[in-house]
Design an enzyme around this catalytic site. Structure first.
Site, PDB file in Angstrom:
ATOM      1  CE1 TYR A 245      -2.354  -3.680   1.347  1.00 49.56           C
ATOM      2  CE2 TYR A 245      -4.292  -2.049   1.500  1.00 49.56           C
ATOM      3  CZ  TYR A 245      -3.681  -2.735   1.088  1.00 49.56           C
ATOM      4  OH  TYR A 245      -5.089  -3.610   0.975  1.00 49.56           O
ATOM      5  CD  GLU A 246      -0.981   5.761  -2.024  1.00 53.74           C
ATOM      6  OE1 GLU A 246      -0.975   5.995  -3.119  1.00 53.74           O
ATOM      7  OE2 GLU A 246      -2.464   6.716  -1.628  1.00 53.74           O
ATOM      8  CB  SER A 247       0.705   3.955   3.998  1.00 54.29           C
ATOM      9  OG  SER A 247       0.737   2.326   4.047  1.00 54.29           O
ATOM     10  N   GLY A 248       3.473   2.923   2.608  1.00 55.62           N
ATOM     11  CA  GLY A 248       4.747   2.345   2.642  1.00 55.62           C
ATOM     12  C   GLY A 248       5.035   1.451   2.983  1.00 55.62           C
TER      13      GLY A 248
END
Lengths: 291, 263
Positions: free
Chosen positions: B57-60
């Site tokens: 997920y793009e939150s890392g």
């Protein structure tokens, strides 16, 4: 050098009308208490920077604090649109809002460039994307070695950055854990920084690769338990998903929004945040409050 | 209509969509996950036929295995269950731009027949009728992930002849438009809706229906799509959800609903 102070004193020290200010936290550790402290002081003409301007910027924009927004995703995460931000862009209410819109990759690169004291960030991006046509700050350059076409955007170097973190030690070294987002870059790229923390401890007791902001990189630290609510602080309390869902209704109507802001922000003090997370708290916070 | 038959068979068109989308994924995929239907599909894949899939997920959060579906891309559940969590600049530089993602799984507010996506604005950019959230991570996911899967419900509003803003580039105006931009990635490779599975025509790159979900007729697909739909000469029927797929999906939704109620 980190000064321990109240959030209100820190805000007074760093904020004034017209400054460029970032509040960062990528879903996690969003500095809600700081945003509310700034809203209560009724600053105007701020340039707000944030990758994901969610509830806090919906509130600041709806209260007329901002004249410009630099951002890459303006939504209520997992819920829908930001209704106060929409009202400002679509109807100039309560005031007109200039926007500078990027992608996440561009903003992340721009913060990193800001923290690195670079004038711009260079990366591969915006292929075929129309934002290039509407944002004059997205430029094409060519690699001087291979000729490959690349994109450049100006670095982000806010006058002030606000973040929230789990802990500071008594010297003012700050520990950020979990989804670390862009907070380290937001502080290192800014002229002045304010960090709220869940607690101040004797020792951080951490591991060699922990994400730390050394005390000499931070200007002000305020201990504000619960300061991220309704966002969350890993290890302390969970995300208040119900509050995010409820915001969709609160923000849908101008009068309801204003009434809510008076009751929950303007007439409150920073202490309220500790109470707001009581029911979401993990062992850590409840143990602390038993002392 | 699709829904009627789906109800007789005791599953909904939405469930068919998520399950059909999940079947696209393999255990060795490294998948950049969009929130909403893509997130559900990716986790169903992980919980059924693709247990070793790497979800990012793009939150890392890299290699995450949430027990409930996250409401946002950055819920604590994602970090708690991840192999590792990196900063957002690292996510976009080393992992996405670095070419380490095999699949980008996206949703869309508005899409055209070449898989170009608009999530920015309805109306003009400068004085919009509806201001949408914007691109977020999608513009670079669309160009830098190995290939793109898209899942969304069909409607005349969402599947349009011309999108109003090119947020994320698909196949442009078709044919070799991606190569002309210097892109080496495949771009949109599958579109999974609540009625059908679509794949790009090998030459023109226009989305073409390859599978109709059980009980759906071509007229249903056309009635809910703003462009003239093309059907593959050999289009067939999507296999129905298995009992196991339905159970896993419903259990996941139930856990998710309870988690979001209490937190």
């Amino acid at each position: 050098m980190a000064n321990f102070t109240s959030l209100e004193k820190a805000v007074d020290a760093v904020m004034s009308d017209g400054v460029c200010v970032a509040f960062e936290g990528f879903t996690h550790l969003i500095p809600h208490a700081s945003a509310h402290a700034v809203i209560r002081k009724e600053y105007r003409n701020l340039t707000l920077v944030r990758m994901t301007p969610d509830i806090i910027y919906d509130q600041m924009i709806g209260m007329g604090c901002a004249s410009k927004l630099i951002f890459s995703y303006a939504g209520n995460p997992g819920v829908g649109l930001l209704r106060r931000l929409r009202d400002a862009i679509e109807n100039q209410w309560p005031v007109a809002l200039e926007i500078e819109e990027h992608s996440h990759a561009a903003m992340a690169n721009a913060y990193e460039a800001g923290a690195s004291s670079m004038p711009c960030a260079i990366f591969k991006g915006y292929a075929g994307a129309e934002l290039k046509q509407v944002n004059q700050n997205i430029k094409t350059i060519h690699c001087p070695f291979t000729g490959e076409e690349l994109v450049a955007v100006p670095s982000i170097q806010p006058d002030v950055s606000f973040i929230h973190a789990q802990k500071a030690d008594k010297k003012g070294n700050v520990l950020i854990e979990g989804i670390i987002g862009i907070q380290k870059e937001a502080v290192l790229s800014a002229t002045k920084s304010v960090v709220t923390v869940e607690e101040v401890v004797d020792e951080l007791k951490t591991h060699p690769n922990a994400v730390i902001l050394p005390h000499w990189t931070v200007d002000y630290i305020a201990e504000v338990p619960g300061a991220a609510h309704p966002s969350y602080a890993q290890g302390y309390y969970d995300r208040d998903n119900a509050a995010y869902i409820e915001w969709d209704q609160i923000s849908a109507d101008r009068t309801r929004f204003q009434n809510w802001m008076v009751e929950n922000v303007m007439q409150q003090t920073t202490d309220i945040f500790a109470k707001r997370v009581g029911f979401l708290a993990k062992d850590k916070l409840s143990k602390k409050s038993e002392h | 209509m699709a829904v009627n038959l789906a109800q007789e068979k005791n599953y909904t068109a939405d469930e068919m969509m998520i399950i059909a989308a999940s079947r696209m994924l393999k255990s060795d995929d490294v998948c950049f996950v969009g929130i909403g239907a893509p997130s559900a599909a990716c986790n169903i894949a992980r919980l059924t036929h693709a247990p070793d899939i790497t979800l990012i997920y793009e939150s890392g959060t890299i290699g995450t295995a949430p027990d409930v579906l996250p409401l946002s891309i950055g819920d604590g559940e994602l970090c708690d269950t991840a192999l590792t969590t990196v900063s957002v600049p690292e996510m976009f530089r080393y992992w996405l731009q670095g070419g380490r993602i095999t699949i980008g799984f996206l949703g869309a507010a508005q899409i055209d027949k070449f898989g170009n996506i608009n999530t920015t604005v309805i109306g003009s950019y400068d004085s919009p009728k509806t201001r949408l959230p914007g691109g977020g991570g999608a513009p670079e996911i669309a160009s830098q992930a190995g290939q793109i899967y898209i899942t969304m419900k069909q409607s005349l509003r969402s599947m349009v002849n011309e999108i109003e803003f090119f947020t994320s580039f698909g196949h442009g105006k078709g044919y070799d438009d991606r190569q002309k931009l210097g892109l080496k990635t495949t771009g949109p490779a599958a579109l999974i809706t609540d009625l059908a599975i679509w794949k790009p025509d090998p030459l023109s790159k226009e989305f073409t229906v390859t599978h109709l979900h059980p009980g759906v007729v071509p007229e249903d697909v056309q009635a809910n799509c703003g462009w003239q739909v093309k059907f593959s000469e050999t289009f067939s029927t999507t296999p129905e959800p298995s009992l196991d797929e339905l159970k896993v999906l419903r259990d996941l939704y139930k856990r998710t609903e309870e988690a979001h109620k209490t937190s």
